[in-house]
Design a protein around this motif. Structure first.
Motif, PDB file in Angstrom:
ATOM      1  N   TYR A  17      -9.072   0.377  -5.736  1.00 21.89           N
ATOM      2  CA  TYR A  17      -8.319  -0.801  -6.201  1.00 21.89           C
ATOM      3  C   TYR A  17      -7.881  -1.656  -5.010  1.00 21.89           C
ATOM      4  O   TYR A  17      -8.032  -2.879  -5.000  1.00 21.89           O
ATOM      5  CB  TYR A  17      -7.107  -0.316  -6.997  1.00 21.89           C
ATOM      6  CG  TYR A  17      -6.194  -1.397  -7.526  1.00 21.89           C
ATOM      7  CD1 TYR A  17      -6.474  -2.036  -8.732  1.00 21.89           C
ATOM      8  CD2 TYR A  17      -5.045  -1.753  -6.831  1.00 21.89           C
ATOM      9  CE1 TYR A  17      -5.622  -3.014  -9.229  1.00 21.89           C
ATOM     10  CE2 TYR A  17      -4.195  -2.727  -7.323  1.00 21.89           C
ATOM     11  CZ  TYR A  17      -4.482  -3.355  -8.527  1.00 21.89           C
ATOM     12  OH  TYR A  17      -3.640  -4.329  -9.000  1.00 21.89           O
ATOM     13  N   HIS A  18      -7.347  -0.990  -3.981  1.00 26.30           N
ATOM     14  CA  HIS A  18      -6.887  -1.673  -2.767  1.00 26.30           C
ATOM     15  C   HIS A  18      -8.046  -2.391  -2.065  1.00 26.30           C
ATOM     16  O   HIS A  18      -7.937  -3.569  -1.717  1.00 26.30           O
ATOM     17  CB  HIS A  18      -6.250  -0.652  -1.818  1.00 26.30           C
ATOM     18  CG  HIS A  18      -6.116  -1.114  -0.403  1.00 26.30           C
ATOM     19  ND1 HIS A  18      -5.177  -2.043  -0.003  1.00 26.30           N
ATOM     20  CD2 HIS A  18      -6.824  -0.777   0.715  1.00 26.30           C
ATOM     21  CE1 HIS A  18      -5.315  -2.261   1.302  1.00 26.30           C
ATOM     22  NE2 HIS A  18      -6.293  -1.509   1.758  1.00 26.30           N
TER      23      HIS A  18
ATOM     24  N   LEU B  81      -6.241  10.013  -8.730  1.00 27.05           N
ATOM     25  CA  LEU B  81      -5.273   8.933  -8.516  1.00 27.05           C
ATOM     26  C   LEU B  81      -5.477   8.278  -7.149  1.00 27.05           C
ATOM     27  O   LEU B  81      -5.487   7.053  -7.033  1.00 27.05           O
ATOM     28  CB  LEU B  81      -3.849   9.481  -8.615  1.00 27.05           C
ATOM     29  CG  LEU B  81      -3.324   9.773 -10.016  1.00 27.05           C
ATOM     30  CD1 LEU B  81      -2.016  10.548  -9.949  1.00 27.05           C
ATOM     31  CD2 LEU B  81      -3.126   8.479 -10.801  1.00 27.05           C
TER      32      LEU B  81
ATOM     33  N   GLN C  87       2.382   1.718  -3.381  1.00 30.68           N
ATOM     34  CA  GLN C  87       1.376   2.249  -4.302  1.00 30.68           C
ATOM     35  C   GLN C  87       1.206   3.752  -4.120  1.00 30.68           C
ATOM     36  O   GLN C  87       1.106   4.502  -5.107  1.00 30.68           O
ATOM     37  CB  GLN C  87       0.035   1.550  -4.074  1.00 30.68           C
ATOM     38  CG  GLN C  87      -0.016   0.118  -4.563  1.00 30.68           C
ATOM     39  CD  GLN C  87      -1.323  -0.565  -4.185  1.00 30.68           C
ATOM     40  OE1 GLN C  87      -2.136  -0.011  -3.437  1.00 30.68           O
ATOM     41  NE2 GLN C  87      -1.526  -1.762  -4.695  1.00 30.68           N
ATOM     42  N   MET C  88       1.162   4.205  -2.868  1.00 28.61           N
ATOM     43  CA  MET C  88       0.968   5.624  -2.599  1.00 28.61           C
ATOM     44  C   MET C  88       2.134   6.458  -3.136  1.00 28.61           C
ATOM     45  O   MET C  88       1.946   7.575  -3.623  1.00 28.61           O
ATOM     46  CB  MET C  88       0.800   5.875  -1.100  1.00 28.61           C
ATOM     47  CG  MET C  88      -0.512   5.349  -0.536  1.00 28.61           C
ATOM     48  SD  MET C  88      -1.973   6.012  -1.361  1.00 28.61           S
ATOM     49  CE  MET C  88      -1.894   7.730  -0.886  1.00 28.61           C
TER      50      MET C  88
ATOM     51  N   ILE D 161       1.912   6.341  -7.302  1.00 26.66           N
ATOM     52  CA  ILE D 161       0.935   7.166  -8.020  1.00 26.66           C
ATOM     53  C   ILE D 161       1.339   8.635  -8.061  1.00 26.66           C
ATOM     54  O   ILE D 161       0.731   9.424  -8.784  1.00 26.66           O
ATOM     55  CB  ILE D 161      -0.497   7.027  -7.428  1.00 26.66           C
ATOM     56  CG1 ILE D 161      -0.553   7.494  -5.972  1.00 26.66           C
ATOM     57  CG2 ILE D 161      -1.013   5.613  -7.583  1.00 26.66           C
ATOM     58  CD1 ILE D 161      -1.960   7.508  -5.390  1.00 26.66           C
TER      59      ILE D 161
ATOM     60  N   TYR E 108       0.842  -1.202   0.000  1.00 17.86           N
ATOM     61  CA  TYR E 108       0.000   0.000   0.000  1.00 17.86           C
ATOM     62  C   TYR E 108       0.878   1.253   0.000  1.00 17.86           C
ATOM     63  O   TYR E 108       0.608   2.213  -0.728  1.00 17.86           O
ATOM     64  CB  TYR E 108      -0.915  -0.009   1.233  1.00 17.86           C
ATOM     65  CG  TYR E 108      -1.957   1.083   1.234  1.00 17.86           C
ATOM     66  CD1 TYR E 108      -3.171   0.918   0.582  1.00 17.86           C
ATOM     67  CD2 TYR E 108      -1.738   2.285   1.909  1.00 17.86           C
ATOM     68  CE1 TYR E 108      -4.138   1.923   0.583  1.00 17.86           C
ATOM     69  CE2 TYR E 108      -2.696   3.283   1.921  1.00 17.86           C
ATOM     70  CZ  TYR E 108      -3.889   3.100   1.261  1.00 17.86           C
ATOM     71  OH  TYR E 108      -4.836   4.097   1.266  1.00 17.86           O
TER      72      TYR E 108
ATOM     73  N   ASN F 115      -8.777   6.276  -7.110  1.00 24.39           N
ATOM     74  CA  ASN F 115      -8.670   5.021  -7.860  1.00 24.39           C
ATOM     75  C   ASN F 115      -7.811   3.992  -7.124  1.00 24.39           C
ATOM     76  O   ASN F 115      -8.128   2.802  -7.099  1.00 24.39           O
ATOM     77  CB  ASN F 115      -8.094   5.277  -9.253  1.00 24.39           C
ATOM     78  CG  ASN F 115      -9.046   6.010 -10.161  1.00 24.39           C
ATOM     79  OD1 ASN F 115     -10.230   6.134  -9.857  1.00 24.39           O
ATOM     80  ND2 ASN F 115      -8.552   6.521 -11.281  1.00 24.39           N
ATOM     81  N   GLN F 116      -6.711   4.470  -6.535  1.00 24.98           N
ATOM     82  CA  GLN F 116      -5.823   3.560  -5.817  1.00 24.98           C
ATOM     83  C   GLN F 116      -6.520   2.953  -4.608  1.00 24.98           C
ATOM     84  O   GLN F 116      -6.392   1.762  -4.330  1.00 24.98           O
ATOM     85  CB  GLN F 116      -4.554   4.311  -5.373  1.00 24.98           C
ATOM     86  CG  GLN F 116      -3.507   3.430  -4.713  1.00 24.98           C
ATOM     87  CD  GLN F 116      -3.714   3.293  -3.215  1.00 24.98           C
ATOM     88  OE1 GLN F 116      -4.247   4.197  -2.578  1.00 24.98           O
ATOM     89  NE2 GLN F 116      -3.298   2.179  -2.646  1.00 24.98           N
TER      90      GLN F 116
END
Length: 200
Positions: free
Chosen positions: A178-179, A171, A151-152, A155, A148, A174-175
């Motif tokens: 998705y998570h 962003l 990902q942060m 993006i 996670y 969406n992230q």
């Protein structure tokens, strides 16, 4: 006055980037002399360091307060997301990458603190979500806490996600979806869809 300087510096650094803002501009915006700023912060680097920690501490305090509220795990994620975006003023990637490029020591220290804060927040959220029946009981908690965070950071890479195609808020939204879709139960999925629909 020190707090006012930090607040104004944070506003300008997050909007324009740490390298693009001068001490003269901060002083002019506050209606004070540059000498007054230097009374509290002997160099621009000292101001950048103090401002970076000021933003982090405000975010840490807010996230902890949200964590103490009686929210379901999915709602908590979205409340934290909205709070973080408001703190960062929907920042673009410029402040982060300028900090990393020109002030690597400050960046490294704050990055460690952010990682620790996010892992702690996410671990508690995952445990809460499993107890509430919103998340699957077999999710790999340690892995998710780390992926996670990656990902942060990912993006915010504007070569991968150009500003002309993706806003910061889009962003992050969406992230997060998705998570969550990767870990929710059927009950959690219904709650997620309902939350997205009601807050669209």
């Amino acid at each position: 006055m020190k707090d006012k300087i930090l607040k104004k510096a944070a506003e300008k650094f997050l909007t324009l980037g740490v390298k693009n803002v001068t001490m003269d501009e901060i002083a002019a915006d506050l209606g004070i002399s540059k000498k007054t700023i230097y009374t509290h912060f002997s160099t621009k680097i000292k101001l950048i360091e103090a401002t970076t920690y000021h933003v982090y501490e405000n975010m840490e305090k807010g996230i902890k307060e949200i964590g103490n509220r009686d929210l379901n795990a999915i709602e908590e994620h979205y409340v934290i997301k909205d709070f973080a975006l408001s703190c960062l003023k929907d920042e673009n990637s410029s402040p982060q990458f300028q900090l990393q490029k020109y002030y690597p020591k400050i960046y490294s220290e704050i990055n460690k603190k952010q990682k620790s804060l996010m892992e702690n927040m996410l671990r508690k959220n995952l445990e809460r979500g499993m107890k509430q029946g919103f998340y699957r009981e077999d999710i790999p908690v340690n892995f998710l806490c780390r992926i996670y965070f990656i990902q942060m950071l990912g993006i915010k890479d504007r070569e991968l996600f150009p500003e002309t195609e993706f806003s910061t808020s889009q962003l992050v939204e969406n992230q997060l979806e998705y998570h969550l879709r990767a870990i929710v139960t059927e009950k959690g999925l219904e709650t997620l869809k309902s939350y997205i629909h009601n807050n669209d």
